[in-house]
Enzyme design. Sequence first.
Site, PDB file in Angstrom:
ATOM      1  N   HIS A  50       4.679 -10.834   8.710  1.00 14.21           N
ATOM      2  CA  HIS A  50       3.403 -11.184   8.078  1.00 14.21           C
ATOM      3  C   HIS A  50       2.943 -12.490   8.730  1.00 14.21           C
ATOM      4  O   HIS A  50       3.774 -13.302   9.141  1.00 14.21           O
ATOM      5  CB  HIS A  50       3.677 -11.383   6.582  1.00 14.21           C
ATOM      6  CG  HIS A  50       2.475 -11.636   5.735  1.00 14.21           C
ATOM      7  ND1 HIS A  50       1.831 -12.853   5.692  1.00 14.21           N
ATOM      8  CD2 HIS A  50       1.818 -10.837   4.862  1.00 14.21           C
ATOM      9  CE1 HIS A  50       0.822 -12.772   4.839  1.00 14.21           C
ATOM     10  NE2 HIS A  50       0.790 -11.568   4.324  1.00 14.21           N
ATOM     11  N   ASP A  70      12.104 -14.054   4.501  1.00 14.07           N
ATOM     12  CA  ASP A  70      10.839 -13.942   3.786  1.00 14.07           C
ATOM     13  C   ASP A  70      11.005 -12.734   2.852  1.00 14.07           C
ATOM     14  O   ASP A  70      10.932 -11.589   3.288  1.00 14.07           O
ATOM     15  CB  ASP A  70       9.704 -13.731   4.801  1.00 14.07           C
ATOM     16  CG  ASP A  70       8.394 -13.313   4.147  1.00 14.07           C
ATOM     17  OD1 ASP A  70       8.360 -13.146   2.912  1.00 14.07           O
ATOM     18  OD2 ASP A  70       7.405 -13.133   4.887  1.00 14.07           O
ATOM     19  N   GLN A  77       8.189  -9.243  -0.057  1.00 12.88           N
ATOM     20  CA  GLN A  77       8.090  -7.828  -0.421  1.00 12.88           C
ATOM     21  C   GLN A  77       9.366  -7.289  -1.049  1.00 12.88           C
ATOM     22  O   GLN A  77       9.336  -6.371  -1.847  1.00 12.88           O
ATOM     23  CB  GLN A  77       7.753  -6.980   0.819  1.00 12.88           C
ATOM     24  CG  GLN A  77       6.333  -7.128   1.309  1.00 12.88           C
ATOM     25  CD  GLN A  77       5.302  -6.667   0.303  1.00 12.88           C
ATOM     26  OE1 GLN A  77       5.493  -5.689  -0.411  1.00 12.88           O
ATOM     27  NE2 GLN A  77       4.198  -7.385   0.211  1.00 12.88           N
ATOM     28  N   LYS A 100       3.958 -11.390  -6.765  1.00 13.78           N
ATOM     29  CA  LYS A 100       4.385 -10.054  -6.327  1.00 13.78           C
ATOM     30  C   LYS A 100       5.574  -9.583  -7.170  1.00 13.78           C
ATOM     31  O   LYS A 100       6.105  -8.496  -6.964  1.00 13.78           O
ATOM     32  CB  LYS A 100       4.760 -10.079  -4.844  1.00 13.78           C
ATOM     33  CG  LYS A 100       3.574 -10.379  -3.912  1.00 13.78           C
ATOM     34  CD  LYS A 100       3.932 -10.052  -2.489  1.00 13.78           C
ATOM     35  CE  LYS A 100       3.121 -10.782  -1.451  1.00 13.78           C
ATOM     36  NZ  LYS A 100       1.713 -10.456  -1.369  1.00 13.78           N
ATOM     37  N   CYS A 105      -2.307  -8.501   7.172  1.00 11.28           N
ATOM     38  CA  CYS A 105      -1.823  -9.790   7.694  1.00 11.28           C
ATOM     39  C   CYS A 105      -0.672  -9.592   8.672  1.00 11.28           C
ATOM     40  O   CYS A 105       0.260 -10.390   8.717  1.00 11.28           O
ATOM     41  CB  CYS A 105      -1.416 -10.738   6.574  1.00 11.28           C
ATOM     42  SG  CYS A 105      -2.795 -11.353   5.637  1.00 11.28           S
TER      43      CYS A 105
END
Lengths: 404, 123
Positions: free
Chosen positions: A115, A192, A195, A218, A358
């Site tokens: 991303h 990261d 998600q 999220k 993104c």
Amino acid sequence: MKDSLKQHFPIYTSSPDLAYFDTGASALKPQVVVDKIREYYSDYGVNIHRGLYEASDRATTEHDTARNIIAQFIHAEPEEIVFTYGTTHGLNMLATSLGQDLKKGDNIVLTAWEHHANLIPWQQIAKKTGAELRFVDIDTDYQIDIKDAKKKIDSNTKIVSFGHVSNTLGSLAPANELIGLAKHVHAITIIDAAQSIVHLKTDVKKLDVDFLVFSGHKLYGPTGIGVLYGKKEKLEQLSPVSFGGDMILDVSYNSAEWHDVPYRFEPGTPNIAGAIGLGAAVAFVQSIGLDEIIAREDKLTNYLINQLSSLLNVQIIGSSDPPKHHGVVSINIAGIHTHDIAEILNRHNVAIRVGSHCAMPLMKKLGLPGGTARFSIGMYTDEKDVDTAMTALKQAIDLFTQIM
Amino acid sequence: MDDILYKDMILDLYKHPLNRKNLESFTTEKKSHNPTCGDLVTMQVLFDDDGKVKDIGHQGEGCAISQAALSLITDKVKGLTKEEIVAISEEDMLSMLGIPISHARMKCALLGWNTLKSMMNEL
């Protein structure tokens, strides 16, 4: 549906026909989170720390409790949890701070599916320091190519940072292998987890990762709050990059001494309501049970992929193997621009996200200038939502194939 | 099927765009991008000795709305002067499309018109 989890989400009261497939951008908010935030603002909406009165004491206690809940959720210690404003903020903090030690000849290893939040901060650092950026490639099944990772990670690698789950492909990175390769060359490791945090069990001890970042919104929490986890000894070595009140131990006109971790990374009045709301969101996820959520999502992903695959002209941009998708299924339909797909789906109250997500370099690599149409699911998504989406997709395909 | 937005004219222009080509020689060229949906367009204009548009071409990727709008605006400006092109209003562009454009799709509808207008202003 009797066992639907939609009942916990007030948006379905105001929009009962909503088929929401944009959890990857932001999850819907459960009633308990809304209530918890409203309670803070209406009953004790004051500043934390050092307020020697009841409301401030309560706010401080609730803020600390949230930190404890989140720490326990990812198997960390509370002092290893830094509150940020989101994943992007956490990654910028890391890049800015760790970038101070980089020099020409060093390299930073990312993956092809990052991303922009885990790409552009490193691009900036690379420009400033002369360090080289490297990207681990993906294979034909849209998974991380570990053979390529072995080539890219070498003795000059100082940082390995990767998206745990691709927000476009839904693929899961082989975290243990990547971290193992990084450790072998003493590189700093960063995940990261924006998600993955909502679709997988996250255990920072088992992952043995130095830093891990995610966003609250999220994870069924509020916007404007996120978490930067760091191993305590790694956080202690990290220089703060923002300065101000609350992060200090002692200050004179000419110098300052930092407070302990994690407080030295939290200058100024933080997003108190956000942190408390995120604590409530994590407690809510735990009350449903991540195992239960994962089981539901796996079943639904399987159904979604089977239905999508049955439509003519639909190409899945990601693995053809449903278990390799974690909450995200991207598609491309020959002859229909993704924006037109979204427009027609919206008429059926089906909310999807289209475009580059993104991840523009990945879209260019895959030869998809219009990006993909992305379906991302949450604990509330059910088969009826999928059926509604299929009806809408069929209409879009019919409309665009009638004139040839 | 009669669709309010995806009228036959729009879909027809999407499948069979007008002036979608690369000009070998041109007076001016501009690339433009609509990051919301990944639309990317390059427009080229060739003026004749009288300062009128002799030929115009566009290439790129885009949704049905942006592609139809590009076909319409490029056809409209043939034979017009720079001043006449600049005088084409947003309302003119939207009425050429003749479909209800939502806030979210406004950028798609106006991509070609915007690009052409800034090209003319840069001349």
